[in-house]
Motif scaffolding. Sequence first.
Motif, PDB file in Angstrom:
ATOM      1  N   HIS A 237     -14.049  26.820   6.508  1.00  0.00           N
ATOM      2  CA  HIS A 237     -15.359  26.400   7.009  1.00  0.00           C
ATOM      3  C   HIS A 237     -16.415  26.663   5.943  1.00  0.00           C
ATOM      4  O   HIS A 237     -16.311  27.616   5.161  1.00  0.00           O
ATOM      5  N   LEU A 238     -17.429  25.815   5.908  1.00  0.00           N
ATOM      6  CA  LEU A 238     -18.544  25.948   4.958  1.00  0.00           C
ATOM      7  C   LEU A 238     -19.853  26.066   5.719  1.00  0.00           C
ATOM      8  O   LEU A 238     -20.113  25.289   6.647  1.00  0.00           O
ATOM      9  N   VAL A 239     -20.663  27.037   5.321  1.00  0.00           N
ATOM     10  CA  VAL A 239     -22.028  27.149   5.839  1.00  0.00           C
ATOM     11  C   VAL A 239     -22.988  26.789   4.714  1.00  0.00           C
ATOM     12  O   VAL A 239     -22.927  27.384   3.626  1.00  0.00           O
ATOM     13  N   VAL A 240     -23.840  25.805   4.961  1.00  0.00           N
ATOM     14  CA  VAL A 240     -24.891  25.426   4.016  1.00  0.00           C
ATOM     15  C   VAL A 240     -26.195  25.995   4.571  1.00  0.00           C
ATOM     16  O   VAL A 240     -26.697  25.541   5.605  1.00  0.00           O
ATOM     17  N   ALA A 241     -26.717  27.017   3.914  1.00  0.00           N
ATOM     18  CA  ALA A 241     -27.914  27.706   4.406  1.00  0.00           C
ATOM     19  C   ALA A 241     -28.943  27.799   3.294  1.00  0.00           C
ATOM     20  O   ALA A 241     -28.594  27.908   2.115  1.00  0.00           O
ATOM     21  N   GLY A 242     -30.216  27.776   3.682  1.00  0.00           N
ATOM     22  CA  GLY A 242     -31.237  27.908   2.650  1.00  0.00           C
ATOM     23  C   GLY A 242     -32.635  27.706   3.171  1.00  0.00           C
ATOM     24  O   GLY A 242     -32.851  27.343   4.336  1.00  0.00           O
TER      25      GLY A 242
ATOM     26  N   GLN B 127     -20.132  11.219   6.254  1.00  0.00           N
ATOM     27  CA  GLN B 127     -19.350  10.279   5.450  1.00  0.00           C
ATOM     28  C   GLN B 127     -18.045  10.891   4.968  1.00  0.00           C
ATOM     29  O   GLN B 127     -17.024  10.200   4.846  1.00  0.00           O
ATOM     30  N   LEU B 128     -18.068  12.196   4.696  1.00  0.00           N
ATOM     31  CA  LEU B 128     -16.865  12.887   4.216  1.00  0.00           C
ATOM     32  C   LEU B 128     -16.004  13.427   5.361  1.00  0.00           C
ATOM     33  O   LEU B 128     -15.009  14.109   5.108  1.00  0.00           O
ATOM     34  N   HIS B 129     -16.419  13.130   6.598  1.00  0.00           N
ATOM     35  CA  HIS B 129     -15.692  13.564   7.792  1.00  0.00           C
ATOM     36  C   HIS B 129     -15.584  15.091   7.851  1.00  0.00           C
ATOM     37  O   HIS B 129     -14.518  15.641   8.133  1.00  0.00           O
ATOM     38  N   LEU B 130     -16.710  15.744   7.604  1.00  0.00           N
ATOM     39  CA  LEU B 130     -16.729  17.204   7.585  1.00  0.00           C
ATOM     40  C   LEU B 130     -17.551  17.798   8.733  1.00  0.00           C
ATOM     41  O   LEU B 130     -17.830  18.998   8.737  1.00  0.00           O
ATOM     42  N   GLU B 131     -17.919  16.980   9.697  1.00  0.00           N
ATOM     43  CA  GLU B 131     -18.824  17.462  10.746  1.00  0.00           C
ATOM     44  C   GLU B 131     -18.310  18.719  11.436  1.00  0.00           C
ATOM     45  O   GLU B 131     -19.094  19.603  11.800  1.00  0.00           O
ATOM     46  N   ASP B 132     -16.997  18.828  11.632  1.00  0.00           N
ATOM     47  CA  ASP B 132     -16.430  19.956  12.379  1.00  0.00           C
ATOM     48  C   ASP B 132     -16.204  21.204  11.529  1.00  0.00           C
ATOM     49  O   ASP B 132     -15.852  22.253  12.067  1.00  0.00           O
ATOM     50  N   CYS B 133     -16.372  21.081  10.216  1.00  0.00           N
ATOM     51  CA  CYS B 133     -16.091  22.240   9.360  1.00  0.00           C
ATOM     52  C   CYS B 133     -17.280  22.612   8.470  1.00  0.00           C
ATOM     53  O   CYS B 133     -17.117  23.302   7.468  1.00  0.00           O
ATOM     54  N   VAL B 134     -18.478  22.144   8.841  1.00  0.00           N
ATOM     55  CA  VAL B 134     -19.699  22.510   8.108  1.00  0.00           C
ATOM     56  C   VAL B 134     -20.786  22.886   9.106  1.00  0.00           C
ATOM     57  O   VAL B 134     -20.986  22.195  10.112  1.00  0.00           O
ATOM     58  N   THR B 135     -21.458  23.980   8.843  1.00  0.00           N
ATOM     59  CA  THR B 135     -22.621  24.399   9.626  1.00  0.00           C
ATOM     60  C   THR B 135     -23.838  24.404   8.722  1.00  0.00           C
ATOM     61  O   THR B 135     -23.787  24.963   7.621  1.00  0.00           O
ATOM     62  N   PHE B 136     -24.908  23.771   9.159  1.00  0.00           N
ATOM     63  CA  PHE B 136     -26.157  23.747   8.398  1.00  0.00           C
ATOM     64  C   PHE B 136     -27.146  24.726   9.034  1.00  0.00           C
ATOM     65  O   PHE B 136     -27.404  24.673  10.239  1.00  0.00           O
ATOM     66  N   LEU B 137     -27.705  25.617   8.225  1.00  0.00           N
ATOM     67  CA  LEU B 137     -28.714  26.572   8.687  1.00  0.00           C
ATOM     68  C   LEU B 137     -29.981  26.406   7.864  1.00  0.00           C
ATOM     69  O   LEU B 137     -29.921  26.309   6.636  1.00  0.00           O
ATOM     70  N   ARG B 138     -31.105  26.394   8.544  1.00  0.00           N
ATOM     71  CA  ARG B 138     -32.383  26.267   7.844  1.00  0.00           C
ATOM     72  C   ARG B 138     -33.150  27.586   7.937  1.00  0.00           C
ATOM     73  O   ARG B 138     -33.341  28.125   9.020  1.00  0.00           O
ATOM     74  N   SER B 139     -33.548  28.093   6.774  1.00  0.00           N
ATOM     75  CA  SER B 139     -34.312  29.350   6.669  1.00  0.00           C
ATOM     76  C   SER B 139     -33.716  30.459   7.527  1.00  0.00           C
ATOM     77  O   SER B 139     -34.354  30.983   8.442  1.00  0.00           O
ATOM     78  N   PRO B 140     -32.478  30.846   7.229  1.00  0.00           N
ATOM     79  CA  PRO B 140     -31.881  31.940   8.006  1.00  0.00           C
ATOM     80  C   PRO B 140     -32.616  33.247   7.749  1.00  0.00           C
ATOM     81  O   PRO B 140     -33.184  33.464   6.675  1.00  0.00           O
ATOM     82  N   SER B 141     -32.597  34.132   8.723  1.00  0.00           N
ATOM     83  CA  SER B 141     -33.225  35.437   8.560  1.00  0.00           C
ATOM     84  C   SER B 141     -32.438  36.259   7.546  1.00  0.00           C
ATOM     85  O   SER B 141     -31.284  35.948   7.218  1.00  0.00           O
TER      86      SER B 141
END
Length: 420
Positions: free
Chosen positions: A267-272, A294-308
Amino acid sequence: MLLTSLPTTQFRHGRMVRVVFLHPDLGIGGAERLVVDAAVALKSKGCDVQIWTAHHDPTHCFSETLDPDLPVVCVGDWLPTSVFGYLHALCAYLRMIYVAFYLVFFSGLEYDVVFCDQVSVCIPVLRLSRHRKKVLFYCHFPDQLLTQRKSALKKLYRAPIDFLEERTTGMADMILVNSQFTAGVFRETFRSLKGVQTDVLYPSLNTRTFDRPPAEAEGTEGLVPERTSHLFLSLNRYERKKNLGLALQALAALRSVLTPGQRAGVHLVVAGGYDDRVGENVEHYAELKELASQLHLEDCVTFLRSPSDSVKVALLRACHAVLYTPNREHFGIVPVEAMYCRCPVIAVRSGGPLESVADGETGFLCEPTAEAFSQAMEKLVAEPRLRGDMGRAGRKRVQDKFSLQAFSQQLHGYIVSLSQ
């Protein structure tokens, strides 16, 4: 509330050095992290410190800036940050000129040294002070290299701004840079300043946030699927220059060579950092979501915006590697944060990571391609012991090279020398 004076404390020449930091936007980012850490470092040495800025949002800032013992003065936020989505640089210059002008002519504040960064055009205004104050300029990277000039109109617009950047940077009493890489770029870019001395002051890591016991910190529950056995983390602002799409492409390439069982646990978390006021943040977040689809990664990527801070630390402690994707990044504090948390770093083989990451020891330095990054990721999946070995080596490297104590001592020495 505007403070009109700083309390005077004693040091060997009769009183403590009074320092004012000038920074354009005190949000969440690498430059802001350095400024806050520098202010905290000088305060720990007994200096009287204030931070002046054109924008400070208590809901979108580092926690230290909410401490009443570290005053933050915000002026000029009524000035625009852009004109119909354009002229960002010009507006940033005008806002910082206003902050400096207010400090010099209307604040009544007594100070000895001004520490400014990112925008040097405020330095001539600081020179107008009745009693000439010393100015330290910290160069993260030449601003003129951070924007593209794809049209003749953009080149024409940037020409006077670039000229002002070089001329006003040279007016500082002392110039520091964040890495040997940036020192080289500084000399190549500002050719008229070749005779100006630039000292390297590596950003440090304020480890207080990272040293909280795991029992007191937040976990990753709800952020990643329970089945996750190999967690990768991308930690950067939502800006196109950070090349975040490379992390998604590398994940897709990795999944294509794993067995179904291994693939299910990755799993990948994209945070920033993310700011609704910044159009690029909003646009690029949507672009990355679309790329994941497009890369069919919806189930294995989590996007976080401004995590604490606590969520960020929890992710760093849990992940198997940080994917650091910017190319020619001037320094980058994220690899240092990751190594302190005993997390290997997979970074592009250029810029600051060449100085912070030990290739093959604390992580992997790769070409900026999905194939190269995925091969490094595959090694960590196939050889679980690497995470522990590299993690221990990374922790020691940070303690040896990037400690807050060394940073504080060096910066304090520069400040005291300027004030004498």
